[in-house]
Design an enzyme around this catalytic site. Structure first.
Site, short mmCIF file in Angstrom:
data_model
loop_
_atom_site.label_atom_id
_atom_site.label_comp_id
_atom_site.label_asym_id
_atom_site.label_seq_id
_atom_site.Cartn_x
_atom_site.Cartn_y
_atom_site.Cartn_z
N GLU A 279 0.92 -1.12 -0.02
CA GLU A 279 -0.07 -0.07 -0.07
C GLU A 279 0.98 1.34 -0.11
O GLU A 279 0.44 2.28 -0.61
CB GLU A 279 -1.06 0.05 1.15
CG GLU A 279 -2.28 -0.35 0.88
CD GLU A 279 -3.19 -0.17 1.81
OE1 GLU A 279 -3.17 -0.05 3.31
OE2 GLU A 279 -4.70 -0.16 1.65
N HIS A 300 8.11 -26.78 -0.67
CA HIS A 300 7.72 -28.13 -1.27
C HIS A 300 6.60 -27.45 -2.45
O HIS A 300 5.71 -28.15 -2.72
CB HIS A 300 7.20 -28.86 -0.34
CG HIS A 300 8.27 -29.46 0.37
ND1 HIS A 300 8.98 -30.67 0.06
CD2 HIS A 300 9.11 -29.10 1.37
CE1 HIS A 300 9.65 -30.97 0.99
NE2 HIS A 300 9.94 -29.96 1.65
N LYS A 414 -12.96 1.24 -3.79
CA LYS A 414 -13.97 1.62 -2.64
C LYS A 414 -15.27 2.48 -3.57
O LYS A 414 -16.49 2.05 -3.47
CB LYS A 414 -13.59 2.47 -1.77
CG LYS A 414 -12.93 1.59 -0.69
CD LYS A 414 -12.37 2.74 0.61
CE LYS A 414 -11.43 2.04 1.63
NZ LYS A 414 -10.98 2.96 2.37
#
Ligand code: PA5
Length: 431
Positions: A279, A300, A414
């Site tokens: 951010e 793995h 938003k």
């Protein structure tokens, strides 16, 4: 290697030229150090740990003790910087399997119906307190969750208001209005400290105190880091060294930074770190993609890519040097699994050997490696580490010439959600 206070940093570069290049950042880093203090409003966190917080910590401890006494569960409502810091430190420092007297659980960081329904169901029969956290007081996901949890509390308790604590801005926002209206107790998020830099404020401190974390020690670590890392000289400041190294690697074409640890309890700490850097830096078509990996689990899976895939990533390995209790591999008389060559050796020793083996293998594959080491995983060192990363992140973003303290990309999504909600609400109302 640079050792400063509770942390040591080794920049173990594949390309010797990088080691020379880093020196060239000295003057810029000194300038940016000044700029950080003079040009931005959102830098309250820079010196906040040095303030005398005795009264605030006392009040937080007092409320936390009340919650521990009166509740079986504290529900923390929040998202992003109003959630990840507390979750990260709680997970890093809590035992893996023992249950705390008062458990701290989180809501508001997703919109999952199943999660919400099951969380409320687990509260039944338990004594509940709530801590709603939002700096803006308008964040969609956490506001929805708080409405749900608030109604749950009001249905269950006549004295619901005395069981709800709000952490928000001192003056503005809908959460502030709600708190004033209902008479909820409040903690304040300082105006000059933004979400992802707020873990060392009541945002992180209240849930952590309830979870049994020693917040005085946490702040002592942060305070020591504030002093040790307030050093404009690159060669003496591991936070700035780390930031300059990241910038150099970015300029050299690397696009991904993996924060690797060998301690599973650091998984959420990696998420906090990811949010902090993503951010703060991912702006204007720039920035390294930060991503956490857990070794040996991810050796793995992602290990294959690190060793042999596109050469776009470098690794920052965070190693904890000592553990509270080591666990020895037992001797076996039959030795059918042929493991007696490691019998009686501690898992911590094997972890250190694994770390050295993994970094050697990755180095051979030309993966640049930065190593960070802390002595122990405790409140003091985590406080130190949080401050280290926040300071490094601010420097790193400013080297990229982006604002470390805004998040325009987050605002964009938003707005889209809001527009879609308004559109669908209109259709639903007219149908
Ligand atoms: O770092 C940030 O500013 C964000 O991640 C915020 O913490 C997040 O969006 C939540 O915001 P608020 O605390 O206003 O609800």
């Amino acid at each position: 290697m640079i050792c400063k206070g509770a942390l040591s940093l080794t920049v173990d570069m594949v390309y010797p030229t990088f080691t020379k290049e880093i020196g060239k950042y000295s003057a810029t880093v000194r300038d940016v150090h000044q700029q950080l203090e003079s040009e931005y409003e959102s830098v309250g966190w820079l010196y906040d740990p040095l303030e005398n917080h005795a009264a605030l910590l006392g009040r937080i401890e007092q409320v936390a003790q009340e919650i521990q006494l009166m509740a079986d569960v504290l529900v923390v409502v929040g998202i992003g910087g109003s959630y990840l810091g507390a979750k990260a430190i709680q997970t890093a420092l809590s035992p893996y399997f023992e249950r705390a007297t008062c458990s701290v659980i989180y809501i508001g960081h997703n919109l999952s119906a199943a999660y919400t329904e099951q969380l409320l169901r687990t509260l039944d029969g338990k004594r509940v307190y709530v801590n709603a956290i939002s700096k803006s007081g308008t964040t969609f996901e956490s506001a929805i969750a708080f409405r749900i949890v608030r109604q749950y509390m009001e249905k269950r308790y006549d004295d619901a208001a005395s069981r709800i604590i709000v952490t928000t801005d001192a003056k503005t926002g809908r959460l502030k209005q709600l708190a004033e209206h209902h008479g909820y107790r409040q903690f304040t998020i300082p105006m000059t400290i933004g979400g992802r830099y707020s873990v060392l404020t009541p945002v992180g401190l209240l849930p952590l105190a309830v979870a049994g974390i020693n917040i005085t020690e946490l702040m002592r670590g942060a305070k020591d880091a504030t002093v040790a890392l307030n050093e404009p000289r690159l060669a003496h400041n591991p936070a700035y060294h780390y930031a300059a190294m990241r910038h150099l690697l970015y300029k050299a074409g690397y696009r991904l930074e993996l924060l690797a640890t060998f301690e599973p309890s650091l998984t959420y700490f990696q998420q906090w770190w990811t949010q902090l850097f993503a951010e703060s830096e991912g702006k204007g078509g720039q920035g390294l993609y930060p991503c956490g990996v857990q070794f040996p689990t991810d050796l793995h899976s992602i290990g294959q890519f690190i060793q042999d895939g596109s050469p776009v990533l470098f690794e920052t390995v965070l190693h904890v040097n000592e553990v509270a209790t080591d666990f020895a591999v037992p001797f076996d008389v039959m030795n059918l699994d042929r493991l007696n060559y490691v019998a009686e050796r501690g898992l911590q020793e094997l972890t250190t050997i694994a770390k050295n083996g993994v970094t050697a293998a990755h180095r051979e594959a030309n993966v640049p490696i930065i190593e960070l080491q802390i002595a122990r995983l405790d409140a003091y060192h985590i406080g130190y580490l949080c401050y280290f990363f926040m300071k490094a992140c601010a420097m790193s973003a400013l080297l990229l010439q982006v604002n470390p303290f805004d998040q325009p990309g987050v605002e964009a999504y938003k707005k889209k959600i809001q527009a879609l909600l308004e559109k669908t609400t209109h259709h639903a109302a007219s149908s």
